[in-house]
Scaffold this motif. Structure first.
Motif, PDB file in Angstrom:
ATOM      1  N   ARG A 161      36.931 -20.430 -57.873  1.00  0.00           N
ATOM      2  CA  ARG A 161      36.576 -20.486 -59.295  1.00  0.00           C
ATOM      3  C   ARG A 161      37.426 -19.596 -60.187  1.00  0.00           C
ATOM      4  NH1 ARG A 161      31.904 -23.143 -60.455  1.00  0.00           N
ATOM      5  NH2 ARG A 161      30.577 -23.716 -58.694  1.00  0.00           N
ATOM      6  N   GLY A 162      38.203 -18.703 -59.588  1.00  0.00           N
ATOM      7  CA  GLY A 162      38.997 -17.809 -60.412  1.00  0.00           C
ATOM      8  C   GLY A 162      38.204 -16.586 -60.845  1.00  0.00           C
TER       9      GLY A 162
ATOM     10  N   GLU B 271      46.870 -20.624 -63.024  1.00  0.00           N
ATOM     11  CA  GLU B 271      45.995 -21.030 -61.931  1.00  0.00           C
ATOM     12  C   GLU B 271      44.755 -21.748 -62.445  1.00  0.00           C
ATOM     13  OE1 GLU B 271      45.137 -17.809 -59.333  1.00  0.00           O
ATOM     14  OE2 GLU B 271      47.171 -17.747 -58.513  1.00  0.00           O
ATOM     15  N   ASN B 272      44.197 -21.264 -63.551  1.00  0.00           N
ATOM     16  CA  ASN B 272      43.034 -21.935 -64.130  1.00  0.00           C
ATOM     17  C   ASN B 272      43.377 -23.347 -64.582  1.00  0.00           C
ATOM     18  OD1 ASN B 272      41.217 -19.857 -63.751  1.00  0.00           O
ATOM     19  ND2 ASN B 272      41.617 -18.918 -65.739  1.00  0.00           N
TER      20      ASN B 272
ATOM     21  N   PHE C 108      40.522 -28.185 -61.393  1.00  0.00           N
ATOM     22  CA  PHE C 108      39.915 -29.343 -62.048  1.00  0.00           C
ATOM     23  C   PHE C 108      40.866 -29.936 -63.091  1.00  0.00           C
ATOM     24  CE2 PHE C 108      36.554 -26.308 -60.878  1.00  0.00           C
ATOM     25  CZ  PHE C 108      35.918 -27.055 -59.892  1.00  0.00           C
ATOM     26  N   ALA C 109      42.146 -29.988 -62.729  1.00  0.00           N
ATOM     27  CA  ALA C 109      43.169 -30.447 -63.676  1.00  0.00           C
ATOM     28  C   ALA C 109      42.941 -31.894 -64.097  1.00  0.00           C
ATOM     29  CB  ALA C 109      44.562 -30.286 -63.062  1.00  0.00           C
TER      30      ALA C 109
ATOM     31  N   GLY D  32      42.399 -21.735 -74.316  1.00  0.00           N
ATOM     32  CA  GLY D  32      41.862 -22.051 -73.000  1.00  0.00           C
ATOM     33  C   GLY D  32      42.583 -23.227 -72.377  1.00  0.00           C
ATOM     34  N   THR D  33      42.374 -23.416 -71.085  1.00  0.00           N
ATOM     35  CA  THR D  33      43.088 -24.481 -70.387  1.00  0.00           C
ATOM     36  C   THR D  33      42.556 -25.866 -70.745  1.00  0.00           C
ATOM     37  OG1 THR D  33      41.630 -24.183 -68.462  1.00  0.00           O
ATOM     38  CG2 THR D  33      43.717 -22.993 -68.453  1.00  0.00           C
TER      39      THR D  33
END
Length: 279
Positions: free
Chosen positions: A27-28, A80-81, A85-86, A111-112
């Motif tokens: 999960r980071g 990495e984030n 779930f890319a 945010g990503t």
């Protein structure tokens, strides 16, 4: 968080510490509050575990969170984030790029997930104006020919976003049709949450200046809480998420109306007094 591991009754402390490492791997970075909530124990207990793991060199602390020692800094953390779930984040970006009308004034925080939204707006060649406090999003969109207004303030490295009083003051005189906000946690009991008070404050300022508030979050963010509340649940108009969240949203808000499904994403309309689509 959804629990998928169980501490060993023979050695609960060592087992919990191993589970902490597994969570950080999948999960980071996580806060002490998030870890305490997951294990249903006190933050003091988690703090002792963190200190033990830190002495072993397995983890490190930064920006109010803990991460595996291999995460060497904010830039690595962001990259990495973005990989986690890319495909879900891409689907969320595509459905919002499809739904957002031409000529809309759209706010995006850092945010990503919101970066994915920006990429899909660019790919779809949407004629919009984007207001953002994320330096990376501003650079991406301005290079691609989309009109961008950048919010000032001090730059926070993890999400390349501006924060603080200058950022909030910059939003006071603006009006947005829509704001799309990313977050670390979404839960109807505690609302929309994030890991720092500064990010939460800027998110609130975005929402206050917008006619419509959309939360963009993949299924891993649902039923999860971070330390600082950005918005109450009843301040959210729509939720853009991936198809793995269908049962969760149905449990939260049975009245939620799917405005659109697109590939592996769903855009839910949560407030009946607002129209389903902006014209």
């Amino acid at each position: 968080m959804t629990k998928n591991l169980n501490p060993s009754p023979q050695d609960p402390i060592a087992s919990r510490q191993q589970m902490i490492l597994e969570l950080l791997k999948t999960r980071g970075p996580l806060t002490l509050t998030e870890l305490a909530s997951y294990f249903e124990c006190s933050t003091a207990t988690i703090r002792r575990d963190i200190l033990a793991l830190e002495r072993l060199g397995d983890i490190r602390r930064f920006h109010g969170a803990v991460a595996l020692s291999g995460v060497t800094g904010p830039e690595t953390s962001f990259r990495e984030n973005a990989l986690r779930f890319a495909s879900e984040k891409t689907a969320i970006g595509r459905i919002l790029a499809e739904w957002i009308p031409e000529d809309a004034i759209v706010g995006l925080n850092g945010g990503t997930t919101t970066t994915s939204v920006a990429k899909q707006l660019l790919a779809a060649r949407r004629r919009v104006t984007v207001v953002t406090n994320a330096v990376n999003i501003a650079h991406l969109l301005s290079d691609g020919g989309i009109d961008v207004v950048v919010i000032g303030g001090a730059v926070s490295p993890p999400n390349y976003e501006t924060i603080g009083p200058i950022a909030i003051q910059s939003l006071v005189t603006l009006h947005l049709d829509i704001v799309v906000l990313g977050a670390n946690g979404v839960d109807p009991r505690f609302g929309v949450t994030t890991t720092t008070e500064q990010e939460a404050a800027v998110g609130r300022a975005f929402a206050e200046r917008s006619d419509r508030v959309i939360i963009a979050a993949d299924h891993s963010k649902l039923n999860r809480n971070s330390l600082f509340q950005m918005l109450e649940w009843n301040q959210v108009d729509d939720l853009a998420t991936d198809s793995q969240s269908v049962s969760v949203v149905a449990g939260w808000a049975p009245q939620a109306e799917p405005l659109m499904t697109y590939e592996d994403a769903v855009l839910y309309h949560l407030r009946s007094e607002l129209p389903g689509r902006l014209e």
